[in-house]
Enzyme design. Sequence first.
Site, mmCIF file in Angstrom:
data_model
loop_
_atom_site.group_PDB
_atom_site.id
_atom_site.type_symbol
_atom_site.label_atom_id
_atom_site.label_comp_id
_atom_site.label_asym_id
_atom_site.label_seq_id
_atom_site.Cartn_x
_atom_site.Cartn_y
_atom_site.Cartn_z
ATOM 1 N N ARG A 97 0.810 -1.216 0.000
ATOM 2 C CA ARG A 97 0.000 0.000 0.000
ATOM 3 C C ARG A 97 0.845 1.268 0.000
ATOM 4 O O ARG A 97 0.395 2.338 -0.405
ATOM 5 C CB ARG A 97 -0.940 -0.012 1.205
ATOM 6 N N LYS A 102 -3.887 12.548 -17.927
ATOM 7 C CA LYS A 102 -3.876 13.329 -19.164
ATOM 8 C C LYS A 102 -2.514 13.213 -19.846
ATOM 9 O O LYS A 102 -2.235 12.210 -20.468
ATOM 10 C CB LYS A 102 -4.246 14.782 -18.852
ATOM 11 N N TYR A 162 -12.204 22.839 -12.599
ATOM 12 C CA TYR A 162 -12.678 21.550 -13.125
ATOM 13 C C TYR A 162 -13.939 21.133 -12.356
ATOM 14 O O TYR A 162 -13.932 21.139 -11.120
ATOM 15 C CB TYR A 162 -11.537 20.536 -12.924
#
Length: 385
Positions: free
Chosen positions: A52, A203, A106
């Site tokens: 993790r 992106k 956004y």
Amino acid sequence: MKDRTRLVTAGRNPRQQHGIVNPPLYRASTVLFPTLDALEGARPGEGVYYGRYGTPTTFALEEALSEIEGEGARSVALGSGKAAIVMTLLALLEPGDHLLMVDSVYHPTRACCDKLLKRLGIETTYYDPRIGAGIETLMREETRVVFLESPGSLTFEVQDTPAITEAARRRGIVSVLDNTWGTALLFKGLERGVDVVIQAATKYVGGHADLMMGVVSAREPVWERLRQAIDQFGAPASPDDCWLALRGLRTLGVRLRQHQDAGLRVAEWLAGRPEVAEVLHPALPSFPDHELWKRDFAGASGLFGFVLRPCTRAGLAAMLDGLELFGMGYSWGGYESLLIPTHPAKVRTATRWDVDGQTMRIHIGLEDPDDLIADLDAGLARLHA
Ligand SMILES: *Cc1c(COP(=O)(O)O)cnc(C)c1O
């Protein structure tokens, strides 16, 4: 070293990997310790500890991104850009705190403020992206964070980041920037006074429309506080995605340059079309924030907007449905071109988006711009057919 060289060298050490150029993909949950001393002496955050907390693949990506972000930066890779934003806000804010949020943000970030943060008793004030040093008038005793996104989503206003972060620093307010549009290659947030830089690596870093990832980068003293809080969510990026992001990172420089050049060609072409009222591209001299962009950015990416003069929905559908190279879909930053209608007026509260016509968002991919222009040319002909 220049950024383009760092993109190639950062986060890898072939001599430690049998001479193999790329770091291997390590997947892990359990990590074994050879002795009781080693087990009891190990600490999360210091080397490999438990899946993790990341594997050497995760660390290679985080190290590379930190190096490009700038001197002293540390970074953590998370499962999506949205996760990176929400975890950062929850790490920095407590009930009773006040947040200043840019109005051109956004939309899913706005949804987090209006729903999750509101439920937790954290108040948000939206501000004009062009407010600059005037942000000071909105700062209160309880203001803990000022959040920037520049250029803004859908409408592309460029913010005066140094003026805003300077006002925040004077009052001990943490500044956070969503830097997804430019990446650290085009805008060095930490050098411009930002405390925490976030990017959706989904992106441009990924660049191939095949992964979801968010990255949070910061320096001390904010970093340690942020990292400890983000650890509490227990939601790291997967090693597989880190491996893909590292691969994407190697070509980020050449891809961005191509996105920029082709994007500008298409933007200039659109600006000369009678069907187009306005092109929203910070690198065009006609754009209101062009001078700020020129002062602060090292280039442009391939995402921008434009406003079509009033048209019917049937005309718009005919234009978009018939496009051969431009796809319709969310996200951007991959090698492929995209075009969608957007509705900025519906979500704003501090400012108005007052245009006569249909706002569009376009992403210019790596296709030959001549072909993209031909596709758009045929599309615009269908608009009023
Ligand atoms: C896409 C995007 C995000 C969210 O990233 P995901 O990885 O899709 O969650 C955040 N900020 C901006 C500016 C974006 O364009």
